[in-house]
Design a protein around this motif. Structure first.
Motif, PDB file in Angstrom:
ATOM      1  N   GLY A  64      54.179  18.786 -21.889  1.00 50.87           N
ATOM      2  CA  GLY A  64      54.996  19.616 -22.225  1.00 50.87           C
ATOM      3  C   GLY A  64      55.189  20.818 -21.237  1.00 50.87           C
ATOM      4  N   GLY A  65      55.984  21.827 -21.703  1.00 50.55           N
ATOM      5  CA  GLY A  65      56.229  23.036 -20.922  1.00 50.55           C
ATOM      6  C   GLY A  65      54.829  23.488 -20.446  1.00 50.55           C
ATOM      7  N   THR A  66      53.886  23.589 -21.214  1.00 48.50           N
ATOM      8  CA  THR A  66      52.569  24.197 -21.079  1.00 48.50           C
ATOM      9  C   THR A  66      51.891  23.282 -19.816  1.00 48.50           C
ATOM     10  OG1 THR A  66      52.476  24.892 -23.182  1.00 48.50           O
ATOM     11  CG2 THR A  66      50.401  25.202 -21.885  1.00 48.50           C
ATOM     12  N   MET A  69      53.322  24.553 -16.792  1.00 46.33           N
ATOM     13  CA  MET A  69      52.965  25.932 -16.608  1.00 46.33           C
ATOM     14  C   MET A  69      51.629  25.532 -15.600  1.00 46.33           C
ATOM     15  SD  MET A  69      53.579  27.746 -20.038  1.00 46.33           S
ATOM     16  CE  MET A  69      53.204  29.405 -19.678  1.00 46.33           C
ATOM     17  N   PHE A  91      55.033  33.859 -24.014  1.00 46.43           N
ATOM     18  CA  PHE A  91      54.825  32.913 -23.050  1.00 46.43           C
ATOM     19  C   PHE A  91      54.384  33.413 -21.829  1.00 46.43           C
ATOM     20  CE2 PHE A  91      57.514  30.469 -26.068  1.00 46.43           C
ATOM     21  CZ  PHE A  91      56.389  29.338 -26.239  1.00 46.43           C
ATOM     22  N   ARG A  94      50.651  33.642 -22.319  1.00 43.70           N
ATOM     23  CA  ARG A  94      50.174  32.299 -22.240  1.00 43.70           C
ATOM     24  C   ARG A  94      49.746  31.700 -20.685  1.00 43.70           C
ATOM     25  NH1 ARG A  94      52.117  26.905 -25.136  1.00 43.70           N
ATOM     26  NH2 ARG A  94      51.025  28.240 -26.744  1.00 43.70           N
ATOM     27  N   THR A 138      58.810  35.023 -16.535  1.00 44.36           N
ATOM     28  CA  THR A 138      59.294  33.965 -17.558  1.00 44.36           C
ATOM     29  C   THR A 138      60.736  34.436 -17.404  1.00 44.36           C
ATOM     30  OG1 THR A 138      57.126  34.032 -18.714  1.00 44.36           O
ATOM     31  CG2 THR A 138      58.895  33.139 -19.717  1.00 44.36           C
ATOM     32  N   VAL A 140      63.191  33.332 -19.388  1.00 46.95           N
ATOM     33  CA  VAL A 140      63.674  33.567 -20.848  1.00 46.95           C
ATOM     34  C   VAL A 140      62.288  33.462 -21.609  1.00 46.95           C
ATOM     35  CG1 VAL A 140      64.896  32.974 -22.885  1.00 46.95           C
ATOM     36  CG2 VAL A 140      65.977  32.992 -20.793  1.00 46.95           C
ATOM     37  N   THR A 142      60.942  32.934 -24.665  1.00 49.91           N
ATOM     38  CA  THR A 142      61.307  32.199 -26.029  1.00 49.91           C
ATOM     39  C   THR A 142      60.794  33.131 -27.330  1.00 49.91           C
ATOM     40  OG1 THR A 142      61.038  30.407 -24.717  1.00 49.91           O
ATOM     41  CG2 THR A 142      61.822  30.060 -27.001  1.00 49.91           C
ATOM     42  N   ASP A 167      58.697  30.369 -14.847  1.00 50.81           N
ATOM     43  CA  ASP A 167      58.840  29.791 -16.169  1.00 50.81           C
ATOM     44  C   ASP A 167      60.348  29.753 -16.655  1.00 50.81           C
ATOM     45  OD1 ASP A 167      58.875  28.716 -18.730  1.00 50.81           O
ATOM     46  OD2 ASP A 167      57.034  29.602 -19.242  1.00 50.81           O
ATOM     47  N   VAL A 169      61.417  27.118 -18.915  1.00 45.23           N
ATOM     48  CA  VAL A 169      61.192  26.100 -20.019  1.00 45.23           C
ATOM     49  C   VAL A 169      62.442  26.439 -20.795  1.00 45.23           C
ATOM     50  CG1 VAL A 169      60.032  25.280 -21.903  1.00 45.23           C
ATOM     51  CG2 VAL A 169      58.976  25.703 -19.840  1.00 45.23           C
ATOM     52  N   CYS A 170      62.853  27.667 -21.284  1.00 45.00           N
ATOM     53  CA  CYS A 170      63.828  27.996 -22.293  1.00 45.00           C
ATOM     54  C   CYS A 170      65.079  28.289 -21.443  1.00 45.00           C
ATOM     55  CB  CYS A 170      63.395  29.180 -23.352  1.00 45.00           C
ATOM     56  SG  CYS A 170      64.448  28.988 -24.707  1.00 45.00           S
ATOM     57  N   GLN A 192      62.730  19.593 -23.568  1.00 47.59           N
ATOM     58  CA  GLN A 192      63.366  19.761 -24.986  1.00 47.59           C
ATOM     59  C   GLN A 192      63.976  21.179 -25.236  1.00 47.59           C
ATOM     60  OE1 GLN A 192      60.144  20.312 -24.067  1.00 47.59           O
ATOM     61  NE2 GLN A 192      59.221  21.757 -25.394  1.00 47.59           N
ATOM     62  N   LYS A 193      64.251  21.784 -24.464  1.00 46.96           N
ATOM     63  CA  LYS A 193      65.031  22.895 -24.334  1.00 46.96           C
ATOM     64  C   LYS A 193      66.545  22.990 -23.799  1.00 46.96           C
ATOM     65  CE  LYS A 193      60.697  25.278 -25.805  1.00 46.96           C
ATOM     66  NZ  LYS A 193      59.680  26.284 -25.608  1.00 46.96           N
TER      67      LYS A 193
END
Ligand SMILES: *Cc1c(COP(=O)(O)O)cnc(C)c1O
Length: 389
Positions: A64-66, A69, A91, A94, A138, A140, A142, A167, A169-170, A192-193
């Motif tokens: 996943g995105g994590t 990261m 995020f 995180r 980051t 965006v 999220t 990051d 991801v979004c 998935q984004k």
């Protein structure tokens, strides 16, 4: 089978029919010619979507995105390294947690919820702390719908000989990012984004400078996340040779190839512009419904999702009410305000569907009416249609 709800959360999101078809094909071997070709072309096309240089290295991993990261942190950071995190919300927090696990000394520049530290504050922090090895931000967040401008941060990092990691991801595929022009070192993402694929791929493009940074790290990173291990695999696929280290998510790789081609057929600039137009139209719809955004200034609002404060007297059960009307939106995520706002994703394939965007706003309006708020869902729908026909 009952009709599934329209999926308008900030990931996973709706995918195009061609992407869904690629996912549904019989699982290919990781060495099948068809898979090798799709993998090679997806890697080449990642550079185009990321606006990366020819010698930047793309990576595609199951995860996943994590995981993306984690991979960036694992390769660049070891015990005692000083790193700076630009605080935007859940995020970026995180990211700081991940960096802490690798033993980094994490310095943070923070801002109130819904805001982001500006470039000047980051510059001051770097001057104050000295000796920072990597800057993390980051694109965006999220959790709040806050979007930063990565360009000045990437340039600042370059000036000071610091590596920069973003990051996306979004954001990737839905927001402007010029990896080569800005001199960013890592732009990480997930499937998935805004790239509009099913969940399951950790993605990133890494500069030569960052790959060098990996060699300067004390000791080797965890095997599964090691850029050096994966680099030869990615190079092999790009040369259209299959090579094994750990089995790739083969159907997702097929879907990635299809999804990136769709973005590039439209043009990445056009796809990003569509996200911008869609978000402007949605903002008009939200205004019509009396919903105020969480980002404190319009220039901070993401184009890929809306984070909206719940109106006076309406609680978070609004999210379930919207769901019962056939549209899936998301609750709050930022712990400080979690029960006081909700989130709507509008990224990827959905921004090519004005009918969906109009429906989302109308449905949110209908749910508000159910909750006793006096709004006009039809007027909100027309506000969106007027700007995004
Ligand atoms: C969703 C998201 C992540 C985490 O991705 P997962 O696939 O859920 O691990 C990280 N960063 C940002 C900005 C995100 O939006």
């Amino acid at each position: 089978m009952s009709e599934s709800p329209l999926l308008m959360i900030p990931g996973p999101v709706e995918v195009s029919p061609a992407v869904a078809a690629a996912m549904a094909s019989p699982p290919p071997s990781h060495l099948a010619p068809e898979l090798v070709e799709a993998f090679g072309s997806a890697l080449e096309n990642m550079r185009r979507v990321w606006r990366a240089a020819a010698d930047d290295q793309p990576f595609v991993l199951a995860g996943g995105g994590t995981a993306a990261m984690e991979m960036a942190a694992a390769n660049l950071v070891s015990e005692g390294d000083r790193v700076l995190v630009v605080g935007t919300g859940y995020f970026s927090d995180r990211m700081a947690i991940i960096l802490g696990r690798y033993g980094a000394q994490v310095l943070a520049v923070e801002a109130p919820v819904g805001d982001a530290p500006d470039g000047e504050r980051v510059r001051q922090a770097l001057g104050l702390y000295g000796d920072v090895r990597v800057l993390f931000a980051t694109h965006v967040d999220t959790s709040t719908g806050v979007r930063i401008d990565p360009a000045p941060l990437a340039r600042l990092a370059r000036e000071r000989g610091i590596l920069s990691v973003f990051d996306g991801v979004c954001a990737t595929g839905g927001e402007t990012f010029e990896m080569a022009e800005w001199g960013a070192d890592v732009y990480l993402s997930a499937s998935q984004k805004a790239l509009s694929l099913p969940a399951g791929l950790a993605l990133q493009v890494v500069s030569r400078r960052a790959l060098e940074g990996r060699r300067r790290r004390a000791g080797a990173p965890p095997l599964y996340f090691d850029w050096e291990v994966w680099r030869s695999i990615m190079e092999a696929y790009e040369e259209r040779r299959g090579r094994y280290f750990s089995t790739p998510a083969t159907n997702l790789v097929l879907a990635l190839d299809v999804g990136l081609r769709e973005i590039l057929e439209e043009g990445i600039e056009e796809r990003v512009a569509k996200h911008q137009r869609a978000s402007v139209a949605l903002r008009a719809g939200w205004r019509e419904l009396g919903l105020a955004p969480v980002p404190v200034r319009p220039d901070l609002a993401a184009h890929t999702l809306s984070a909206l404060n719940l109106p006076e007297g309406v609680d978070k059960s609004l999210v379930a009410a919207i769901g019962r009307l056939g549209v899936s939106v998301a609750g709050g995520l930022h712990p400080e305000i979690a029960d006081r706002y909700f989130r709507v994703g509008h990224m990827g394939y959905s921004v090519t569907r004005p009918d969906w965007l109009a429906r989302v706003v109308e449905t949110v309006g209908e749910a508000l009416v159910e909750k006793g708020v006096e709004v006009d869902p039809q007027a909100a729908r027309r506000a969106v249609e007027g700007l995004f026909p």
